[in-house]
Motif scaffolding. Structure first.
Motif, short mmCIF file in Angstrom:
data_model
loop_
_atom_site.label_atom_id
_atom_site.label_comp_id
_atom_site.label_asym_id
_atom_site.label_seq_id
_atom_site.Cartn_x
_atom_site.Cartn_y
_atom_site.Cartn_z
N UNK A 1 0.85 -1.19 0.00
CA UNK A 1 0.00 0.00 0.00
C UNK A 1 0.87 1.23 0.00
N UNK A 2 0.23 2.39 -0.08
CA UNK A 2 0.97 3.65 0.00
C UNK A 2 1.96 3.79 -1.13
N UNK B 1 -7.21 -1.26 -8.65
CA UNK B 1 -7.78 -0.24 -9.52
C UNK B 1 -6.67 0.55 -10.21
N UNK B 2 -5.56 0.78 -9.50
CA UNK B 2 -4.44 1.50 -10.11
C UNK B 2 -3.81 0.68 -11.24
N UNK C 1 -10.98 8.93 -12.36
CA UNK C 1 -9.96 8.37 -13.26
C UNK C 1 -8.76 9.31 -13.35
N UNK C 2 -9.03 10.60 -13.60
CA UNK C 2 -7.95 11.58 -13.75
C UNK C 2 -7.18 11.76 -12.45
N UNK C 3 -7.89 11.65 -11.32
CA UNK C 3 -7.22 11.78 -10.03
C UNK C 3 -6.22 10.64 -9.84
N UNK C 4 -6.62 9.43 -10.20
CA UNK C 4 -5.72 8.28 -10.08
C UNK C 4 -4.53 8.43 -11.03
N UNK C 5 -4.78 8.87 -12.26
CA UNK C 5 -3.71 9.03 -13.23
C UNK C 5 -2.68 10.04 -12.73
N UNK C 6 -3.15 11.17 -12.19
CA UNK C 6 -2.24 12.20 -11.69
C UNK C 6 -1.39 11.66 -10.54
N UNK C 7 -2.04 10.89 -9.63
CA UNK C 7 -1.30 10.34 -8.48
C UNK C 7 -0.25 9.33 -8.94
N UNK D 1 5.16 3.08 -19.30
CA UNK D 1 6.45 2.43 -19.50
C UNK D 1 7.16 2.18 -18.17
N UNK D 2 7.18 3.20 -17.30
CA UNK D 2 7.85 3.06 -16.01
C UNK D 2 7.16 2.01 -15.15
N UNK D 3 5.84 1.96 -15.20
CA UNK D 3 5.10 0.96 -14.43
C UNK D 3 5.47 -0.45 -14.90
N UNK D 4 5.63 -0.60 -16.21
CA UNK D 4 6.00 -1.91 -16.72
C UNK D 4 7.42 -2.28 -16.31
N UNK D 5 8.32 -1.30 -16.32
CA UNK D 5 9.70 -1.56 -15.91
C UNK D 5 9.77 -2.01 -14.46
N UNK D 6 8.88 -1.48 -13.61
CA UNK D 6 8.88 -1.84 -12.20
C UNK D 6 8.16 -3.15 -11.92
#
Length: 342
Positions: free
Chosen positions: A277-278, A285-286, A313-319, A334-339
């Motif tokens: 979390x955090x 959902x993220x 949706x936009x709030x989640x994308x910004x976070x 791309x960064x999410x996939x790398x991680x």
């Protein structure tokens, strides 16, 4: 301002025009591709089948069961092109490394050093190398991992990795995994309570690393190809330096120690639990929102697909962009996939 093109990513102008045609129309049957705007009416008629094979091979389009060719969403298509170019460049460089014999040349230097060490031992000197301070240790680790061909064994007794430590290790770790080297890592139990460390370990595991967590005391050691090993001069203060040995008997003993510690450790927990979390791994959902960044061209369609409001949706994308330190949505994906988040 001139329209940017995809030629720098290896796409021929005629293939790019086909892709843009599909984006404008939403899809087309192969026979319709012969009438795209850029075709030369005075030249020979293009082969629709060949055009289909080219753009599907590039990952710009997919062919449905009904034969209709549909465009791949732009973000996903560009990501695929980037991956292809990176793969081509990596293969080109690795081929150059093999043809020049540079690795063998460098290995010869190391062997010469080993012979010098043996001669020194015959005169009463030590056949091992003492490395003073973190700089010398890091340089030795870089050298060892560069020459590693088959296996990397590492322990982290504390179990936690700092953000800076992760940043320093990521490129080296991913390079090892890309080369198909077996990576086994033993972590202290502190890893289970640290979201940052857990996120990084799961990222490595997603790319093929074998990771276990031990609830028993661990000894700090790095072993490469079962031929060279690093241990701290002072286990209580690793900043003092390390001992590097290639002496077969000592390395074999350290490998045996690692295997005993490995056998008593548990597999890295999979999935989201307390620590997930955090600032750690994304929520379900993220993850769905990150995946939608590839498939959805607009926030409205992404929100509709997930059954949430556009504002949410936009709030989640910004976070997520802030957490990933991304400057745009494509980079965030791309960064999410790398991680290893996707």
């Amino acid at each position: 301002m001139a329209q940017p093109d995809l030629e720098f990513l290896g796409v021929a102008p005629e293939d790019e025009e086909l892709y843009r045609f599909l984006l404008r129309t939403g899809g087309a049957e192969p026979g319709e591709l012969s009438g795209t705007p850029e075709d030369d009416p005075t030249g020979p008629a293009p082969d629709p089948g060949e055009a289909c094979r080219r753009i599907t091979g590039l990952g710009l389009a997919v062919e449905g069961t009904n034969g209709v060719l549909r465009p791949v969403p732009p973000a996903k298509a560009v990501e695929r092109l980037v991956e292809l170019r990176v793969k081509e460049r990596r293969e080109e460089l690795e081929g150059a490394v093999g043809s020049t014999g540079i690795v063998d040349s460098l290995l010869a230097e190391r062997e010469a050093g080993a012979l010098s060490g043996a001669a020194l031992a015959e005169r009463g000197g030590a056949p091992i190398q003492h490395l003073e301070g973190l700089d010398e240790v890091r340089a030795a680790i870089d050298e060892l991992t560069f020459f590693t061909r088959t296996e990397s064994l590492t322990t982290y007794p504390r179990g936690t990795l700092s953000p800076q430590g992760i940043a320093n290790s990521r490129a080296m770790d991913l390079r090892i995994l890309r080369r198909g080297i077996r990576m086994r890592t033993l972590m202290g139990s502190g890893a289970l309570d640290d979201p940052t460390t857990l996120a990084y370990l799961r990222e490595l595991a997603a790319k093929g690393a074998e990771i276990r967590v031990s609830h028993q005391p661990l000894e700090r050691v790095i072993i490469c190809d079962r031929a060279a090993a690093l241990t701290p001069i002072d286990p209580a203060n690793t900043a003092k330096g390390a001992i590097l040995t290639r002496e077969a008997g000592l390395v074999a003993a350290l490998v045996s120690l690692f295997e005993r510690m490995w056998d008593t450790a548990q597999e890295l927990p999979v999935g989201a639990d307390g620590p997930d979390a955090g600032d750690g791994l994304p929520t379900e959902i993220e993850r769905k929102i990150l995946k939608s960044l590839y498939a959805a061209d607009k926030d409205e369609s992404g929100a509709r697909d997930l059954g949430i409001s556009v504002r949410t949706y936009r709030k989640h994308v910004a976070a997520l962009m802030q957490r990933l330190d991304a400057t745009n949505r494509f980079q965030a994906a791309l960064l999410a996939r790398e991680r290893g988040w996707l």
